[in-house]
Design an enzyme around this catalytic site. Structure first.
Site, PDB file in Angstrom:
ATOM      1  N   LYS A   1      37.314 -27.002 -12.174  1.00 45.89           N
ATOM      2  CA  LYS A   1      38.381 -26.283 -12.876  1.00 45.89           C
ATOM      3  C   LYS A   1      38.377 -26.579 -14.366  1.00 45.89           C
ATOM      4  CE  LYS A   1      43.149 -26.771 -12.230  1.00 45.89           C
ATOM      5  NZ  LYS A   1      44.115 -26.547 -11.171  1.00 45.89           N
TER       6      LYS A   1
ATOM      7  N   LYS B   1      52.763 -20.731  -8.235  1.00 46.02           N
ATOM      8  CA  LYS B   1      52.135 -21.751  -9.082  1.00 46.02           C
ATOM      9  C   LYS B   1      52.751 -21.721 -10.471  1.00 46.02           C
ATOM     10  CE  LYS B   1      48.577 -24.393  -8.219  1.00 46.02           C
ATOM     11  NZ  LYS B   1      48.679 -25.462  -7.237  1.00 46.02           N
TER      12      LYS B   1
ATOM     13  N   LYS C   1      53.872 -32.063  -8.935  1.00 47.50           N
ATOM     14  CA  LYS C   1      54.167 -31.255 -10.120  1.00 47.50           C
ATOM     15  C   LYS C   1      55.624 -30.846 -10.222  1.00 47.50           C
ATOM     16  CE  LYS C   1      50.945 -27.905 -10.179  1.00 47.50           C
ATOM     17  NZ  LYS C   1      49.585 -28.350  -9.955  1.00 47.50           N
TER      18      LYS C   1
ATOM     19  N   ASP D   1      53.662 -29.689  -4.628  1.00 41.33           N
ATOM     20  CA  ASP D   1      52.507 -29.335  -5.450  1.00 41.33           C
ATOM     21  C   ASP D   1      51.868 -30.557  -6.129  1.00 41.33           C
ATOM     22  OD1 ASP D   1      50.662 -27.569  -6.425  1.00 41.33           O
ATOM     23  OD2 ASP D   1      51.934 -26.685  -7.976  1.00 41.33           O
TER      24      ASP D   1
HETATM   25  P1  NAI Z   1      41.390 -24.284  -0.195  1.00 35.83           P
HETATM   26  O1  NAI Z   1      41.675 -22.843  -0.271  1.00 35.83           O
HETATM   27  O2  NAI Z   1      39.993 -24.756  -0.328  1.00 35.83           O
HETATM   28  O3  NAI Z   1      41.950 -24.883   1.162  1.00 35.83           O
HETATM   29  C1  NAI Z   1      43.071 -24.387   1.814  1.00 35.83           C
HETATM   30  C2  NAI Z   1      42.797 -24.326   3.296  1.00 35.83           C
HETATM   31  O4  NAI Z   1      43.993 -23.950   3.950  1.00 35.83           O
HETATM   32  C3  NAI Z   1      41.754 -23.314   3.696  1.00 35.83           C
HETATM   33  O5  NAI Z   1      40.755 -23.923   4.476  1.00 35.83           O
HETATM   34  C4  NAI Z   1      42.532 -22.271   4.500  1.00 35.83           C
HETATM   35  O6  NAI Z   1      41.755 -21.719   5.531  1.00 35.83           O
HETATM   36  C5  NAI Z   1      43.670 -23.099   5.025  1.00 35.83           C
HETATM   37  N1  NAI Z   1      44.898 -22.403   5.392  1.00 35.83           N
HETATM   38  C6  NAI Z   1      45.534 -21.372   4.798  1.00 35.83           C
HETATM   39  N2  NAI Z   1      46.675 -21.060   5.442  1.00 35.83           N
HETATM   40  C7  NAI Z   1      46.783 -21.939   6.469  1.00 35.83           C
HETATM   41  C8  NAI Z   1      47.751 -22.145   7.467  1.00 35.83           C
HETATM   42  N3  NAI Z   1      48.812 -21.378   7.581  1.00 35.83           N
HETATM   43  N4  NAI Z   1      47.553 -23.158   8.338  1.00 35.83           N
HETATM   44  C9  NAI Z   1      46.456 -23.956   8.255  1.00 35.83           C
HETATM   45  N5  NAI Z   1      45.507 -23.793   7.329  1.00 35.83           N
HETATM   46  C10 NAI Z   1      45.666 -22.797   6.440  1.00 35.83           C
HETATM   47  O7  NAI Z   1      42.324 -24.956  -1.326  1.00 35.83           O
HETATM   48  P2  NAI Z   1      42.311 -26.442  -1.912  1.00 35.83           P
HETATM   49  O8  NAI Z   1      41.535 -26.437  -3.158  1.00 35.83           O
HETATM   50  O9  NAI Z   1      41.963 -27.386  -0.844  1.00 35.83           O
HETATM   51  O10 NAI Z   1      43.844 -26.596  -2.305  1.00 35.83           O
HETATM   52  C11 NAI Z   1      44.805 -26.649  -1.293  1.00 35.83           C
HETATM   53  C12 NAI Z   1      46.194 -26.469  -1.830  1.00 35.83           C
HETATM   54  O11 NAI Z   1      46.515 -27.532  -2.694  1.00 35.83           O
HETATM   55  C13 NAI Z   1      46.411 -25.178  -2.619  1.00 35.83           C
HETATM   56  O12 NAI Z   1      47.644 -24.603  -2.302  1.00 35.83           O
HETATM   57  C14 NAI Z   1      46.432 -25.659  -4.030  1.00 35.83           C
HETATM   58  O13 NAI Z   1      47.202 -24.824  -4.868  1.00 35.83           O
HETATM   59  C15 NAI Z   1      47.076 -27.003  -3.871  1.00 35.83           C
HETATM   60  N6  NAI Z   1      46.789 -27.854  -5.006  1.00 35.83           N
HETATM   61  C16 NAI Z   1      45.517 -28.281  -5.273  1.00 35.83           C
HETATM   62  C17 NAI Z   1      45.271 -29.062  -6.377  1.00 35.83           C
HETATM   63  C18 NAI Z   1      43.913 -29.576  -6.675  1.00 35.83           C
HETATM   64  O14 NAI Z   1      43.746 -30.246  -7.669  1.00 35.83           O
HETATM   65  N7  NAI Z   1      42.929 -29.339  -5.862  1.00 35.83           N
HETATM   66  C19 NAI Z   1      46.334 -29.412  -7.305  1.00 35.83           C
HETATM   67  C20 NAI Z   1      47.612 -28.889  -6.929  1.00 35.83           C
HETATM   68  C21 NAI Z   1      47.810 -28.173  -5.812  1.00 35.83           C
END
Ligand code: NAI
Length: 524
Positions: free
Chosen positions: A403, A362, A480, A313
């Site tokens: 956020k 989370k 994290k 994370d």
């Molecule tokens: P997002 O939802 O925009 O992107 C995630 C992507 O993963 C989506 O395009 C989705 O279609 C794809 N996806 C889902 N399941 C999948 C799988 N099995 N195989 C391949 N692709 C898959 O989310 P974002 O904002 O990019 O964040 C991504 C991750 O990072 C989340 O889990 C979030 O909790 C974690 N995260 C993000 C932080 C941040 O500051 N942006 C901080 C801490 C963690």
């Protein structure tokens, strides 16, 4: 053929009999000094300085490296890709606040410095970019690829993410359009039901299988071959999954996990499939989301194959502040008694986290981040005593990727008084996470080129050079809920995490740990 860049001119060399340079390697003899403590029975201690001698060997040849992201079409995936391309091309673009140029702000490796030493003539500090301490890969040189359950090309996905300025997007649209995620592993039970409508790019089969592992391994090999790469790092930046249940006989050992995958057990998560594929392929795998991808069997598999893993994370906003602020409060002797943390966000991560099971992952990841600092202060806290700590996350579509994090820190100060610190942190989430993705890749890659052996007389001596432990806890600063080698302590305090990172890198070129004594300025 996989081409290896020639050794670039070092910014500095270390002038010491303990450090030798060859074309291919830096070899260092390093004395690691700790303090061994024994209890003498009346509650008093005896502290004995201890020294362990290590040999470090750093491979100086910078490999051609690729980064493969799972969740490539998400907010983080598209933003980090666009950012690297913009840096590579040296782009600038207009905004309502004037022109902006590509940079790597927020990356420890690319944006921060460390003190090399003191100028022999002027007695001033000499600081060098972190990136120059060891022969590290430059992010502009990374080949980028990956998977997503959404088949949108990266240009369209970047529009969907709504993070970057149109004036920037227009300049990279062509390149981004040509980038299309590979089909991915999708087990609907693991992510929120509200993600289903974007899942149009999935491998057949909705539970674990060896075919899925083999396909991912093949994808990694193909990417490597197509781009002429020496190394690949895989990173999970896909949706947060629910926790996998820990079932004896299923995910507790490496063998059981492999059997469970073969039998299509429903408690094997897609992220674990990616981890297993990477481990078997010998490429480092890093988990940027909170779920328990690294079940015990997965960690054992990594150890067995001497493959590197890191997680969990990304520590980007609220938690990063927390692990600095709580460290400050408790180290200042102030008794923190409660932390109330609220978040709201409107991106797809927030949408996914609006589902209870995914939120729970989370919540767990955000909950334990002050434990080590509290436990270390046995003056303020009795054994087992904790500040109250609560974490709330709400989905508010209107704020998009911007956020909000609101935190109240409530502490007891001198003679029964109180201190209340209220924080309101607003930032584009993906712009904070993207540089962490880069740091994790660059540092993990560097760790594949550092070997050690011990020549101590205390029983720790080893004859052959070996790798660092499979679980790369050196990545903790970016994460994290840092994963550490089984049975070893977790460090959350931000300054300590940075200290570990910088001082291990320094040790590899025979430099003493950074200490802030500055005796040279304090003595008559
Ligand atoms: P997002 O939802 O925009 O992107 C995630 C992507 O993963 C989506 O395009 C989705 O279609 C794809 N996806 C889902 N399941 C999948 C799988 N099995 N195989 C391949 N692709 C898959 O989310 P974002 O904002 O990019 O964040 C991504 C991750 O990072 C989340 O889990 C979030 O909790 C974690 N995260 C993000 C932080 C941040 O500051 N942006 C901080 C801490 C963690």
């Amino acid at each position: 053929s996989a081409s290896t860049s020639p050794v670039t001119q070092d910014l500095f060399t270390v002038n010491s009999p303990n450090v030798t340079y060859s074309d291919d390697e830096i070899n260092t003899k390093y004395a690691y000094r700790t303090t061994s403590v024994t209890e003498n029975g009346d509650g008093n201690f005896v502290a004995t300085p201890k020294e362990t001698l290590y040999d470090f060997k750093v491979d100086r040849k910078i490999p051609k490296t690729g980064m493969m992201l799972v969740g490539w079409g998400g907010n983080n995936g598209t933003t980090v890709t666009a950012g690297i391309i913009a840096n590579r091309l040296g782009l600038s673009w207009d905004t309502r606040e004037g022109p902006r140029a590509a940079n790597y702000y927020g990356s420890v490796v690319m944006g921060s410095t460390m003190k090399l030493g003191i100028n022999a003539k002027t007695a001033e500090d000499v600081n060098i970019p972190f990136h120059k301490v060891l022969p590290m890969v430059h992010p502009n040189d990374l080949a980028i690829g990956g998977w997503d359950i959404s088949g949108m090309n990266l240009a369209a996905a970047m529009d969907r993410a709504a993070v970057l300025e149109p004036t920037l997007k227009a300049q990279i649209k062509k390149q981004m359009t040509e980038m299309v995620p590979l089909p991915s592993v999708y087990y609907p039970d693991f992510i929120a039901a509200n993600q289903e409508d974007r899942a149009d790019n999935c491998l057949a089969g909705s539970k674990a299988s060896l075919e899925h592992v083999e396909q991912i391994r093949k994808d990694i090999r193909d990417f490597k071959a197509k781009n002429g790469l020496d190394k690949v790092i895989v990173q999970w930046t896909a949706n947060t999954e629910r926790f996998a249940e820990l079932v004896p006989g299923v995910n507790d050992t490496a063998d059981n996990l492999m059997k469970a995958i073969e039998n299509g057990h429903e408690e094997v998560a897609p992220s674990t499939i990616f981890a297993v594929a990477s481990i078997l392929e010998g490429v480092p795998f890093i988990n940027g989301s909170p779920q328990n991808t690294f079940v015990a069997g997965c960690i054992e598999l990594a150890e067995k194959h001497k493959s590197f893993i890191g997680g969990d994370d990304f520590k980007s906003g609220q938690t990063k502040m927390k692990s600095a602020l709580v460290d400050f409060l408790i180290s200042a002797g102030i008794k923190l008694t409660s932390i109330a943390s609220y978040n709201h966000l409107g991106n797809n991560d927030g949408k996914n986290l609006s589902s209870q099971k995914q939120f729970r992952s989370k919540e767990i990841s955000k909950s334990n981040v002050v434990d080590d600092m509290v436990a270390a202060n046995n003056v303020l806290y009795k054994k087992g005593e904790h500040p109250d700590h609560t974490v709330v996350i709400k989905y508010m579509p209107a704020v998009g990727d911007n956020k909000r994090a609101l935190d109240e820190y409530y502490a007891e100060i001198f003679m029964g008084g109180h201190q209340t610190i209220s924080l309101f942190n607003v930032c584009e989430d993906s712009l904070l996470a993207s540089p962490l993705i880069i740091d994790l890749v660059l540092i993990a890659e560097m760790m594949t080129r550092i070997q050690w052996k011990s020549s101590s007389t205390d029983g720790a001596a080893t004859k052959e050079f070996g790798n660092f432990h499979s679980v790369l806890s050196i990545l903790s600063y970016m994460l994290k809920a840092p994963l550490t080698p089984p049975g070893t302590p977790v460090v959350n305090a931000l300054a300590k995490q940075r200290g570990a990172l910088t001082n291990i890198f320094r040790a590899c070129v025979g430099l003493e740990p950074e200490n802030d004594m500055t005796l040279e300025h304090k003595l008559f």
